[in-house]
Motif scaffolding. Sequence first.
Motif, PDB file in Angstrom:
ATOM      1  N   SER A  26       0.884  -1.362  -0.039  1.00 46.17           N
ATOM      2  CA  SER A  26      -0.024  -0.012   0.015  1.00 46.17           C
ATOM      3  C   SER A  26       0.848   1.236   0.109  1.00 46.17           C
ATOM      4  O   SER A  26       0.488   2.324  -0.469  1.00 46.17           O
ATOM      5  CB  SER A  26      -0.863  -0.058   1.144  1.00 46.17           C
ATOM      6  OG  SER A  26      -0.166  -0.081   2.362  1.00 46.17           O
ATOM      7  N   ARG A  27       2.041   1.409   0.386  1.00 39.22           N
ATOM      8  CA  ARG A  27       2.873   2.569   0.644  1.00 39.22           C
ATOM      9  C   ARG A  27       3.420   2.900  -0.949  1.00 39.22           C
ATOM     10  O   ARG A  27       3.634   2.084  -2.012  1.00 39.22           O
ATOM     11  CB  ARG A  27       3.965   2.107   1.494  1.00 39.22           C
ATOM     12  CG  ARG A  27       5.196   1.176   0.771  1.00 39.22           C
ATOM     13  CD  ARG A  27       6.355   0.986   1.919  1.00 39.22           C
ATOM     14  NE  ARG A  27       7.367   0.208   1.313  1.00 39.22           N
ATOM     15  CZ  ARG A  27       8.250  -0.756   1.697  1.00 39.22           C
ATOM     16  NH1 ARG A  27       7.925  -0.667   3.116  1.00 39.22           N
ATOM     17  NH2 ARG A  27       8.968  -1.348   1.073  1.00 39.22           N
ATOM     18  N   SER A  28       3.775   4.098  -0.927  1.00 38.99           N
ATOM     19  CA  SER A  28       4.708   4.669  -2.342  1.00 38.99           C
ATOM     20  C   SER A  28       6.050   4.837  -1.781  1.00 38.99           C
ATOM     21  O   SER A  28       6.904   4.914  -2.452  1.00 38.99           O
ATOM     22  CB  SER A  28       3.915   5.867  -2.824  1.00 38.99           C
ATOM     23  OG  SER A  28       4.006   6.783  -1.820  1.00 38.99           O
ATOM     24  N   GLN A  29       6.245   5.116  -0.407  1.00 38.02           N
ATOM     25  CA  GLN A  29       7.421   5.251   0.116  1.00 38.02           C
ATOM     26  C   GLN A  29       7.448   4.871   1.495  1.00 38.02           C
ATOM     27  O   GLN A  29       6.444   5.095   2.165  1.00 38.02           O
ATOM     28  CB  GLN A  29       8.144   6.679  -0.147  1.00 38.02           C
ATOM     29  CG  GLN A  29       7.501   7.645   0.310  1.00 38.02           C
ATOM     30  CD  GLN A  29       7.919   9.047  -0.086  1.00 38.02           C
ATOM     31  OE1 GLN A  29       9.167   9.338  -0.129  1.00 38.02           O
ATOM     32  NE2 GLN A  29       6.848   9.810  -0.481  1.00 38.02           N
ATOM     33  N   ILE A  30       8.696   4.712   2.281  1.00 37.12           N
ATOM     34  CA  ILE A  30       8.704   4.531   3.836  1.00 37.12           C
ATOM     35  C   ILE A  30       8.859   6.038   4.351  1.00 37.12           C
ATOM     36  O   ILE A  30       9.723   6.911   3.616  1.00 37.12           O
ATOM     37  CB  ILE A  30       9.878   3.732   4.225  1.00 37.12           C
ATOM     38  CG1 ILE A  30      10.082   2.503   3.555  1.00 37.12           C
ATOM     39  CG2 ILE A  30      10.180   3.823   5.737  1.00 37.12           C
ATOM     40  CD1 ILE A  30      11.441   1.748   3.877  1.00 37.12           C
TER      41      ILE A  30
END
Length: 203
Positions: A26-30
Amino acid sequence: MTSADDGTMEGLAVTSCERCPELVESRSQIVNGTGPEDADLVFLGEAPGANEDDQGEPFVGRSGSVLDEALRDAGLARADVRITNCVRCRPPENRNPTSAELANCRGYLQRELALVDPELVVTLGKVPSEHLLDRSVAVTKEAGDVVDVRLGERSYRAVVSVHPAATLYDGSQRETFFETIAHAADLAGVATDGSGQSSLGDF
């Protein structure tokens, strides 16, 4: 540098992590914490939302604007404090992080707080408050309370706070939130009208 098969941390930043498959999806980045690496005051949220995931910084949406306003009222700028989250990746649909996700990210938070070594941690809302205090927390009733928390081998002083988003849905929470932030700034010795000395010894 802390490294594991499924996660790597350099300094205060998690550079890669695959521990939570649903969050990786679900993330695009940390989203790592922002602010001074030796901040006296650390604000702890639960997890990034859509805006945070997009911009790569914690608390940049509407609730972040409320936090910025409360900091200004306390004589602080965002650049004066460290802001981070219990979980560094956006949960799907902005749901609360699961207990497993909180556990998977706990070591990163533990390392971040150990390196920053703040005078005070402010827990923003129910999830981070219960995660650090390891018990059920009635956030509205306990807002402003100073408590001792333990993370790994270290103990910290923490102040329980309502989440800034609560002020957007319930106007009566606004005064509570602003008072708690001012109280925390004073306790940590970072309020501009104070002596600059931490008053935590009084507790």
